[in-house]
Structures are given as C-alpha cells and as structure tokens.
Design a protein around this motif. Structure first.
Motif, PDB file in Angstrom:
ATOM      1  N   MET A   1       0.839  -1.166   0.000  1.00  0.00           N
ATOM      2  CA  MET A   1       0.000   0.000   0.000  1.00  0.00           C
ATOM      3  C   MET A   1       0.891   1.238   0.000  1.00  0.00           C
ATOM      4  O   MET A   1       1.990   1.227   0.534  1.00  0.00           O
ATOM      5  CB  MET A   1      -0.888  -0.031   1.235  1.00  0.00           C
ATOM      6  N   ARG A   2       0.378   2.279  -0.627  1.00  0.00           N
ATOM      7  CA  ARG A   2       1.109   3.547  -0.696  1.00  0.00           C
ATOM      8  C   ARG A   2       0.189   4.711  -0.320  1.00  0.00           C
ATOM      9  O   ARG A   2      -1.015   4.647  -0.519  1.00  0.00           O
ATOM     10  CB  ARG A   2       1.636   3.777  -2.105  1.00  0.00           C
ATOM     11  N   HIS A   3       0.805   5.757   0.206  1.00  0.00           N
ATOM     12  CA  HIS A   3       0.128   7.045   0.335  1.00  0.00           C
ATOM     13  C   HIS A   3       0.217   7.703  -1.033  1.00  0.00           C
ATOM     14  O   HIS A   3       1.306   7.777  -1.616  1.00  0.00           O
ATOM     15  CB  HIS A   3       0.849   7.982   1.307  1.00  0.00           C
ATOM     16  N   VAL A   4      -0.873   8.166  -1.561  1.00  0.00           N
ATOM     17  CA  VAL A   4      -0.866   8.958  -2.789  1.00  0.00           C
ATOM     18  C   VAL A   4      -1.337  10.357  -2.401  1.00  0.00           C
ATOM     19  O   VAL A   4      -2.424  10.509  -1.843  1.00  0.00           O
ATOM     20  CB  VAL A   4      -1.784   8.351  -3.874  1.00  0.00           C
ATOM     21  N   THR A   5      -0.509  11.346  -2.672  1.00  0.00           N
ATOM     22  CA  THR A   5      -0.857  12.723  -2.346  1.00  0.00           C
ATOM     23  C   THR A   5      -1.147  13.475  -3.630  1.00  0.00           C
ATOM     24  O   THR A   5      -0.359  13.455  -4.574  1.00  0.00           O
ATOM     25  CB  THR A   5       0.295  13.411  -1.578  1.00  0.00           C
ATOM     26  N   TYR A   6      -2.312  14.138  -3.625  1.00  0.00           N
ATOM     27  CA  TYR A   6      -2.784  14.869  -4.796  1.00  0.00           C
ATOM     28  C   TYR A   6      -3.617  16.035  -4.271  1.00  0.00           C
ATOM     29  O   TYR A   6      -4.541  15.825  -3.466  1.00  0.00           O
ATOM     30  CB  TYR A   6      -3.639  13.936  -5.662  1.00  0.00           C
ATOM     31  N   ALA A   7      -3.311  17.235  -4.695  1.00  0.00           N
ATOM     32  CA  ALA A   7      -4.069  18.425  -4.292  1.00  0.00           C
ATOM     33  C   ALA A   7      -4.213  18.510  -2.772  1.00  0.00           C
ATOM     34  O   ALA A   7      -5.295  18.712  -2.235  1.00  0.00           O
ATOM     35  CB  ALA A   7      -5.434  18.444  -4.971  1.00  0.00           C
ATOM     36  N   GLU A   8      -3.104  18.318  -2.075  1.00  0.00           N
ATOM     37  CA  GLU A   8      -3.031  18.432  -0.627  1.00  0.00           C
ATOM     38  C   GLU A   8      -3.872  17.401   0.127  1.00  0.00           C
ATOM     39  O   GLU A   8      -4.164  17.563   1.300  1.00  0.00           O
ATOM     40  CB  GLU A   8      -3.403  19.844  -0.183  1.00  0.00           C
ATOM     41  N   LYS A   9      -4.267  16.337  -0.557  1.00  0.00           N
ATOM     42  CA  LYS A   9      -5.026  15.271   0.092  1.00  0.00           C
ATOM     43  C   LYS A   9      -4.264  13.972  -0.079  1.00  0.00           C
ATOM     44  O   LYS A   9      -3.737  13.688  -1.150  1.00  0.00           O
ATOM     45  CB  LYS A   9      -6.421  15.154  -0.530  1.00  0.00           C
ATOM     46  N   THR A  10      -4.200  13.179   0.985  1.00  0.00           N
ATOM     47  CA  THR A  10      -3.504  11.910   0.934  1.00  0.00           C
ATOM     48  C   THR A  10      -4.498  10.766   1.060  1.00  0.00           C
ATOM     49  O   THR A  10      -5.390  10.796   1.914  1.00  0.00           O
ATOM     50  CB  THR A  10      -2.458  11.807   2.062  1.00  0.00           C
ATOM     51  N   LEU A  11      -4.339   9.779   0.187  1.00  0.00           N
ATOM     52  CA  LEU A  11      -5.185   8.582   0.193  1.00  0.00           C
ATOM     53  C   LEU A  11      -4.289   7.354   0.256  1.00  0.00           C
ATOM     54  O   LEU A  11      -3.147   7.384  -0.188  1.00  0.00           O
ATOM     55  CB  LEU A  11      -6.023   8.520  -1.090  1.00  0.00           C
TER      56      LEU A  11
ATOM     57  N   THR B   1     -11.222  10.397  -8.069  1.00  0.00           N
ATOM     58  CA  THR B   1     -10.973  10.704  -9.474  1.00  0.00           C
ATOM     59  C   THR B   1      -9.809  11.679  -9.561  1.00  0.00           C
ATOM     60  O   THR B   1      -9.836  12.754  -8.973  1.00  0.00           O
ATOM     61  CB  THR B   1     -12.222  11.305 -10.138  1.00  0.00           C
ATOM     62  N   PHE B   2      -8.780  11.255 -10.287  1.00  0.00           N
ATOM     63  CA  PHE B   2      -7.586  12.069 -10.488  1.00  0.00           C
ATOM     64  C   PHE B   2      -7.644  12.682 -11.881  1.00  0.00           C
ATOM     65  O   PHE B   2      -7.840  11.966 -12.860  1.00  0.00           O
ATOM     66  CB  PHE B   2      -6.321  11.208 -10.386  1.00  0.00           C
ATOM     67  N   LEU B   3      -7.442  13.992 -11.964  1.00  0.00           N
ATOM     68  CA  LEU B   3      -7.286  14.669 -13.244  1.00  0.00           C
ATOM     69  C   LEU B   3      -5.799  14.747 -13.507  1.00  0.00           C
ATOM     70  O   LEU B   3      -5.045  15.346 -12.737  1.00  0.00           O
ATOM     71  CB  LEU B   3      -7.887  16.075 -13.200  1.00  0.00           C
ATOM     72  N   LEU B   4      -5.361  14.095 -14.575  1.00  0.00           N
ATOM     73  CA  LEU B   4      -3.939  14.048 -14.911  1.00  0.00           C
ATOM     74  C   LEU B   4      -3.673  14.968 -16.100  1.00  0.00           C
ATOM     75  O   LEU B   4      -4.289  14.825 -17.155  1.00  0.00           O
ATOM     76  CB  LEU B   4      -3.528  12.612 -15.251  1.00  0.00           C
TER      77      LEU B   4
END
Length: 112
Positions: free
Chosen positions: A1-11, A52-55
């Motif tokens: 498992m990994r932490h994914v950080t995107y737009a100041e939010k971690t999942l 949902t990630f906008l790439l």
C-alpha cells in the motif's frame, strides 16, 4: 500500500495501482495530454472511497510507501486498463520526412 498525495489530500492506494497511476501521469505530462482516472482508495478517515484524479502536464502527484497494515481495495480491471492506457501513450507515431509522405499510425487494437 502507498500514500498517494494529490491536491493536498492523501489517500491509501494499492501498490500496483499507485505505481501505474504514477507512470501514466508521467507519460500524460510528457505527451501534453490529459485524462481522468478513478481509483479505489481509503481516505484518511479510514473509509473506502473512489477518487478521481485529473492528470495533466501540471499535475502534482506523489506516492510514498507506508508501513500501515490497512486493507486497501485492489482493482485488477483498472490495473489492466491503466496498462493499456500506458501502452497507448507510449506508442510511437512515426512521421515520414516533410516531402509530403504519409504518416504511419499505430492501430490501438494492436496494443492490447
């Protein structure tokens, strides 16, 4: 498992999905394209979510390892779809010289 950080939010995201998301994001940026990807994850509150990630070429995405033993959802169908998208973006379209020659295109069905 990994932490994914995107737009100041971690999942919390499955290792395979996090790695594929990062690779796809890198390729999308290099190609100057954009796309969205919906990924199953676990939020900071412990609830399962679909994020949902906008790439785009300006996406800031970070993944990091974690020692947490939290159970995160995997999605083999999404992993296969991301691999297909990665192959599509990685495919090279070869153009002939500027003497008016035809461009060679790769059929996406051949990438499956």
């Amino acid at each position: 498992m990994r932490h994914v950080t995107y737009a100041e939010k971690t999942l919390f995201v499955d290792d395979t999905l996090a790695d594929l998301l990062m690779e796809y994001s890198r390729l999308i940026a290099a190609a100057g394209e954009s796309d969205t990807v919906e990924v199953p994850a676990v939020g900071a509150d412990g609830n399962e979510v679909r994020a949902t990630f906008l790439l785009t070429s300006s996406t800031v995405l970070m993944t990091e390892t974690t020692s947490s033993d939290l159970d995160v959802p995997a999605d083999d169908g999404l992993a296969a779809d991301l691999r297909k998208r990665i192959r599509r973006v990685s495919a090279v379209n070869v153009a002939l010289p500027e003497d008016g020659g035809d461009q060679v295109r790769i059929n996406e069905d051949e990438l499956s």
